[in-house]
Structures are given as C-alpha cells and as structure tokens.
Design an enzyme around this catalytic site. Structure first.
Site, PDB file in Angstrom:
ATOM      1  N   SER A 303       0.812  -1.221   0.000  1.00 46.15           N
ATOM      2  CA  SER A 303       0.000   0.000   0.000  1.00 46.15           C
ATOM      3  C   SER A 303       0.845   1.271   0.000  1.00 46.15           C
ATOM      4  CB  SER A 303      -0.937   0.006   1.202  1.00 46.15           C
ATOM      5  OG  SER A 303      -0.205  -0.169   2.404  1.00 46.15           O
ATOM      6  N   ASP A 545      -2.918   6.108  11.761  1.00 50.61           N
ATOM      7  CA  ASP A 545      -2.071   5.662  10.653  1.00 50.61           C
ATOM      8  C   ASP A 545      -0.813   6.525  10.622  1.00 50.61           C
ATOM      9  OD1 ASP A 545      -0.852   4.875   8.345  1.00 50.61           O
ATOM     10  OD2 ASP A 545      -2.556   5.224   7.015  1.00 50.61           O
ATOM     11  N   HIS A 548       1.439   5.310   6.426  1.00 46.62           N
ATOM     12  CA  HIS A 548       1.202   5.905   5.117  1.00 46.62           C
ATOM     13  C   HIS A 548       1.392   7.419   5.190  1.00 46.62           C
ATOM     14  CE1 HIS A 548      -1.050   2.037   5.060  1.00 46.62           C
ATOM     15  NE2 HIS A 548      -0.530   1.959   3.837  1.00 46.62           N
TER      16      HIS A 548
END
Length: 580
Positions: A303, A545, A548
C-alpha cells in the site's frame, strides 16, 4: 688681492622681487596644467572618475551591472558616501559605494558600486581569486595580498547579483578602458536574504520552488550525473509546493486524503528535499509524460507503493487541460482492494499502473490435519508477474507487511518447496524472498527495454505503541530538525543492498528511508477518515495511521526523485539532453 663685492640692499630686494614673480607664474602654469590634465582624464574615462570629485563625492553613479571603480590617488575614507538603497519597480536598488579603509597611508582607495545587480554569474570573471559564501554573506577575495579590505552591510534583498566580480583580474581592478594595478585584498560582502541556513539540517527557505546551488561554491557539483547521492540531503522550506492543490485530485483514496478528512494544518506540504551535493530538477509533468509517450510504468508492491502511485497520477493529471482524458481503464475509483489498476493518459498513449503484491513472493497455503495453514512461499514469485513483466518502467517495493504479527513471529509460516519452517527469523525470510525476486528479474526482464527500480523502506513514526496497539503521531506538525533524533538505518534495507550486489540486472535503488525518517509530521494519523462526531474523532486516536502519507505530501518527493533518477540513468527517451 681680490676685492670683496658686497651687494647693496637695493640689489637684494630686486632679486627677491624677481624670484617672487617667477614663482607666481610657476604656480599659475602648474594649476593650469593640473586643470587641463583633469579635463583630459575626465574625457578619456567618460566622466566616470572625475564627476564625483566635482559633486562633492555625494554619489557614484554607474549604470552598468557591476563596476569596480579605482581611485589611483589618496583620499580620506570619509569622502565616500554611505550605503543607501531605494525601491525601483518593486526591486531594492543598492548603490553601495564602499567605505574601504586603507590600512597604510600609501594604499589606493577603491570604490565599489552595486547597481541593479542580478544573481547569476556572480563570479564569472574572477581570475586567480577565490569566492565563497559563509553564513549568508558573499565574499570576494583576490589572491594578491595587501592591506586593503572592507565589508558592506547593505542587504541585497531583491537585487540579483550578476557578474559582480567580472572585472577583478589578477589582483587588479579594470574599468573598461584603463586598468589600475593594485596590490590589495578585496573583500566585499553583501548580505543575501534567501540562502539556506546550513547550521540547521532541516530548516531553510525557498519561495521560488527550487533551492539554487549555493552562489560561488566552486566545490559543489552542479549536476546530478556524476557522484551526487540525491538521497543524502535535508528538507527545506518551499512555499511553491505542492505540485497539485490539496483537494484537487479525485483519485486519492480516502485514507490518504487528509485535506478532505479535515486536517487543519497545511504546513506539512511546504517542504522539498534538497540533496547536499547537487540540485535535482523540479518535477516537470509535461516532460515526464512526453518521455513516457507510448509506454507503461508500473508500481508493484504494498500500500505504500499505492501511496506513491496515486501521487504520481495526481501530479501528472494536474498538467492535463482536459481531465476527462485521464481515467482508470476499468472505471474504478477506489483502489484499496488487491488487484491491478491502470490509469490511462489518452493524450500521450501511456499508462501508469499499480499491481498489488505486498510481499512480491507468493502467498499460499498447505493442508494439515487440523485444516488449512496459510504460508508464504519464499521461493516463488507472486502470480501477478504477467501483469508487469513487459513494462517499460517498474518500481518495486516490499517491507511493511513483513512487520505484521504473523510474518514477524515467523512460526509455521514461511515455506520453501514442500517444507514449512517451524521457525524462521523475519530478516532471513525477507532476504530469501528478495533473492527469489532478484532471480526473476535477472531471468525475465529485458534490460534493453525495461528500467527497474526498487523503492526503499518508508519509516513509520508510531509513539506510545505500534500500529495496532495505540501508537500515535497526530500532534506532529513539523519535521525532525536534528539528525541525531533519527532512527537506525532499517535492517531490511541492509539485506536488500546485499542482494542487489549479486544481481546482473541494473536496478536503481530509491533509498528514501532516511528522508522519510525526518517527516514525522506528514502521516494521516487520525485524519484517515472523516468523522461525524467529536466522539468518533477522539476514539480514532487509539488507532492512527503513522505508516502511510497524506496526499499531497511526502510521496510527491519520492516521485520527484524517481524523475531525477530516470534522467540520471538516461535510458532511451530519458536521456537528459532530450528535455522537452
């Protein structure tokens, strides 16, 4: 016996009168000669030296870009005017007649005028001299020693220093038509507002979009094709960023769209990566697309590579007038699920694709007495290879899924052939998977067609826990400013570097680990979704998160470095001399 002649008083008086008349005539003749000499000298120099004498030295009006005016006669330093500046057409104009201080009575006085100077070839004409920039000050010195120095404290501001030292030659100052030799050391200093502050490895300033190479740093390599490591550098402030406005790109997954999810601060997008040894070009989306015309670029990995893929799609799309001619070929608008995605840029007949393959090697399973055991085949590539083996550019990555509980624990999970390892350390499993990837690349990639990249590990910033145990980063609003606070170089990347040395195929390593380590401020944190209530937002603090990156944001820099690396590799349409 000779008689003595005694002069009478009248005779002595007559002789004195005669001498007085002659002396007076001599003075008038001398004065006339001096005036005539001055007039002739003034005409020969077009008035550049003499005019200030008749104006009481109130100004030194020179309109050329940069002129060093030599005064080959003695004058007290107080005769020279002080520095003054004025605003003309929005630019600050500096008329700096330097108050040079002679260290000995015999030193020549030199006035230096800076008027409408422009930054560019500041030292083009300095011969047998040295030039340097120290703490925001420009210094020019000739090699010929002497007792002649001074400094100017005037701020150059918008003035743009062009050819200031052009007429300094061999320790002499030339004035177009005449050269006045001088045995001196010239040190003219002019303060410059926007030079990067090297005392801080992070903070700097650049309102134009790209930090220029330090003026006069003759030891700095001006291009990126020689020995420069473009991944060794620092983050500097850049108000021209981002490459596309926040909220303008509809192809960003909700998880990365911090702006739409309500992140209040936008300062984290105002930074650019500045290599220490050279400059890299700003991302030219039109040039990138022109070089990619008729070709396919594929991101393969987890990702984080999807993060980078979406960034590139948005940068390129922003340069296209008709946005309808940029589309995902299957019509999908969400890209989190595993699979294959391709954005087509119709005007350039090219695609930018993403293939989900978080380990690069194959996820599998085996039947055991108690049921089915999920495994990871370290000896086989993922089945997705048919989707990218013929691409023109491939950007691989793998790393973050190797930190999950099952992979990091390494018990009854890693498989080679029919053998499932009861226990295998994750770093050893990672290395074996990379060797499988390396063999596939060496055996299946046509190096005459395909340029292979491997993007390094993107550092996380969880504090107070891990990604699944309450780790946080949501209150971070600025990069790390002290390199001593950075983490250790990832062991996974050391393993990759060992594998890379044994490969036959040329692979460009996008070593972004250190530059991401600085950026604790640029993760989605709690802004990975939009919350309907304040209670939901508070609850989200327990599951942030910090792996990312917000878009626009740090992955835009990865793509900037990809662009620079493609130009540096110079394969096919990416030769640097073919800039559109």
């Amino acid at each position: 016996m000779d008689s003595l002649k005694v002069a009478s008083p009248d005779q002595g008086l007559s002789r004195r009168r005669k001498y007085k008349v002659v002396s007076g005539c001599g003075l008038w003749v001398s004065a006339a000669f001096i005036v005539l000499s001055v007039i002739l000298l003034g005409r020969s120099l077009k008035g550049r030296l003499v005019t200030p004498l008749f104006n009481g030295f109130n100004s030194v009006g020179v309109s050329v870009n940069s002129t060093l005016i030599s005064w080959p006669f003695l004058l007290p330093s107080g005769y020279f005017p002080s520095v003054n500046s004025s605003n003309v057409n929005g630019h600050k104009e500096v008329n700096a007649s330097l108050d040079f201080l002679a260290k000995s009575p015999e030193a020549s006085v030199v006035g230096v005028t800076l008027k409408k100077t422009h930054s560019g070839n500041f030292t083009e004409g300095v011969q047998n001299g040295t030039f340097g920039v120290k703490q925001g000050m420009v210094q020019v010195k000739t090699k010929n020693g002497g007792n002649f120095s001074d400094s100017v404290g005037s701020a150059a501001d918008s003035s743009q220093m062009d050819n200031f030292a052009k007429v300094v030659k061999n320790g002499s100052l030339s004035n177009e038509e005449q050269v006045f030799p001088g045995n001196f050391s010239l040190s003219a200093t002019v303060s410059i507002d926007n030079l990067t502050n090297d005392s801080n490895p992070v903070l700097g300033s650049n309102s134009e979009g790209r930090v220029s190479q330090k003026v006069g740093d003759t030891n700095q390599k001006p291009n990126l094709f020689e020995t420069c490591d473009i991944f060794d550098g620092r983050w500097v402030r850049d108000d021209s960023k981002p490459y596309y406005p926040a909220g303008s790109c509809p192809h960003i997954d909700r998880d990365f769209d911090c702006h739409s999810n309500g992140r209040p601060d936008q300062e984290f997008v105002k930074w650019m990566w500045q290599p220490n040894g050279c400059n890299i070009p700003s991302f030219n989306a039109t040039d990138f697309l022109e070089r990619l015309r008729g070709k396919k670029l594929v991101f393969v990995g987890d990702s984080l590579n999807r993060n980078m893929w979406e960034s590139l799609v948005c940068i390129l799309r922003h340069s296209i007038r008709n946005k309808k001619r940029v589309y995902e070929i299957s019509g999908r608008t969400k890209f989190k699920k595993k699979g294959f995605y391709a954005f087509r840029f119709e005007d350039y007949d090219c695609t930018v694709d993403f293939v989900s393959s978080p380990f690069l090697v194959r996820e599998s399973s085996v039947h055991i007495k108690t049921g089915v055991l999920e495994t990871l085949r370290l000896d086989l590539m993922d089945k997705t290879t048919s989707m990218y083996h013929d691409a023109d550019i491939i950007v691989f990555n793998t790393g973050h899924w190797w930190t999950h509980e099952k992979t990091s624990k390494g018990e009854d999970y890693y498989q080679e052939g029919n053998y499932v390892h009861p226990r295998l350390k994750v770093i050893e499993a990672y290395k074996r998977a990379l060797y499988t990837w390396a063999r596939w690349v060496d055996e299946h990639i046509d190096v005459n067609r395909t340029q292979v990249f491997f993007r390094g590990y993107s550092v996380t910033h969880f504090h107070g826990g891990r990604w699944n145990s309450g780790g946080q980063c949501h209150k971070e609003t600025s990069p790390i400013s002290n390199s001593s606070h950075l983490g250790k170089y990832p062991s996974k990347m050391r393993a990759f570097e060992q594998v890379l040395l044994e490969m036959k195929t040329p692979v460009v390593y996008l070593n972004i680990s250190r530059l991401t380590d600085y950026r604790k401020d640029a993760h989605p944190s709690i802004y990975r979704m939009n919350y309907k209530t304040e209670e939901e937002r508070i609850a989200a603090e327990r599951s942030q998160d910090c792996s990312h990156w917000c878009l626009p944001g740090v992955p835009d820099t990865w793509n900037e470095l990809l662009y620079a690396s493609l130009l540096k590799a110079g394969k096919g349409s990416w030769r640097f001399d073919q800039v559109v």
